[in-house]
Design a protein around this motif. Structure first.
Motif, short mmCIF file in Angstrom:
data_model
loop_
_atom_site.label_atom_id
_atom_site.label_comp_id
_atom_site.label_asym_id
_atom_site.label_seq_id
_atom_site.Cartn_x
_atom_site.Cartn_y
_atom_site.Cartn_z
N TRP A 103 -7.08 13.29 11.12
CA TRP A 103 -6.38 12.33 10.72
C TRP A 103 -4.95 12.60 10.08
N LEU A 104 -4.13 11.67 10.13
CA LEU A 104 -2.83 11.89 9.59
C LEU A 104 -2.60 11.59 8.45
N GLY A 105 -1.96 12.38 7.38
CA GLY A 105 -1.73 12.15 6.22
C GLY A 105 -0.13 12.28 5.64
N ASP A 151 -3.59 13.28 -2.99
CA ASP A 151 -3.73 13.57 -4.41
C ASP A 151 -3.90 15.04 -4.69
N LYS A 152 -3.94 15.88 -3.72
CA LYS A 152 -4.05 17.35 -3.90
C LYS A 152 -2.68 18.29 -3.83
N ALA A 201 0.91 -1.04 0.02
CA ALA A 201 0.06 0.00 0.04
C ALA A 201 0.88 1.27 -0.11
N TRP A 202 1.94 1.25 0.87
CA TRP A 202 2.69 2.44 0.71
C TRP A 202 3.59 2.58 -0.52
N TRP A 203 3.98 1.59 -1.14
CA TRP A 203 4.69 1.63 -2.43
C TRP A 203 3.73 2.10 -3.50
N SER A 204 2.37 1.65 -3.38
CA SER A 204 1.29 2.13 -4.40
C SER A 204 1.20 3.49 -4.46
N ALA A 205 0.97 3.65 -3.12
CA ALA A 205 0.63 5.51 -3.01
C ALA A 205 1.59 6.30 -3.19
N LEU A 255 9.39 14.28 2.57
CA LEU A 255 8.15 13.39 3.13
C LEU A 255 7.98 14.13 4.40
N ARG A 256 6.57 14.37 4.67
CA ARG A 256 6.42 14.39 6.11
C ARG A 256 4.79 14.20 6.42
#
Length: 105
Positions: free
Chosen positions: A62-64, A90-91, A16-20, A53-54
């Motif tokens: 929620w954290l993003g 995606d924004k 999921a991390w890799w895909s995102a 990345l942060r």
């Protein structure tokens, strides 16, 4: 039994991390390419590079993940300039780089 379940969960999280990350890089590529085309400049190297990345909170609490990318462009084919963009999910939340040309009358 538990170790196989934990291994499967870890694998799913990693995927999921890799895909995102790939989705964000593809979105950043499209945004950088379109910005260069709209400004009439040359998009160099045909790619973007992850530069940061942060963790950041959504309005809901929620954290993003906020990802920063850089790309290079040239307005004359000789000098290189660096553009930067920041995606939160995606924004697009920040951009610096070539500006679209104003329509001449």
């Amino acid at each position: 039994m538990y170790s196989l379940t934990l291994l499967m969960i870890a694998g799913a999280v990693i995927f999921a991390w890799w895909s995102a990350s790939r989705d964000a890089a593809e979105r950043a590529t499209a945004l950088g390419r379109d910005a260069c085309r709209n400004a009439g400049v040359i998009w160099l190297d045909q790619s973007v590079h992850a530069s940061g990345l942060r963790l950041r909170r959504h309005d809901s609490g929620w954290l993003g993940v906020e990802r920063s990318f850089r790309f290079e462009y040239s307005d004359d084919g000789v000098e290189r300039h660096v553009g930067r963009l920041v995606l939160f999910g995606d924004k697009l939340v920040a951009f610096s780089g070539p500006r679209a040309r104003e329509a001449s009358l």
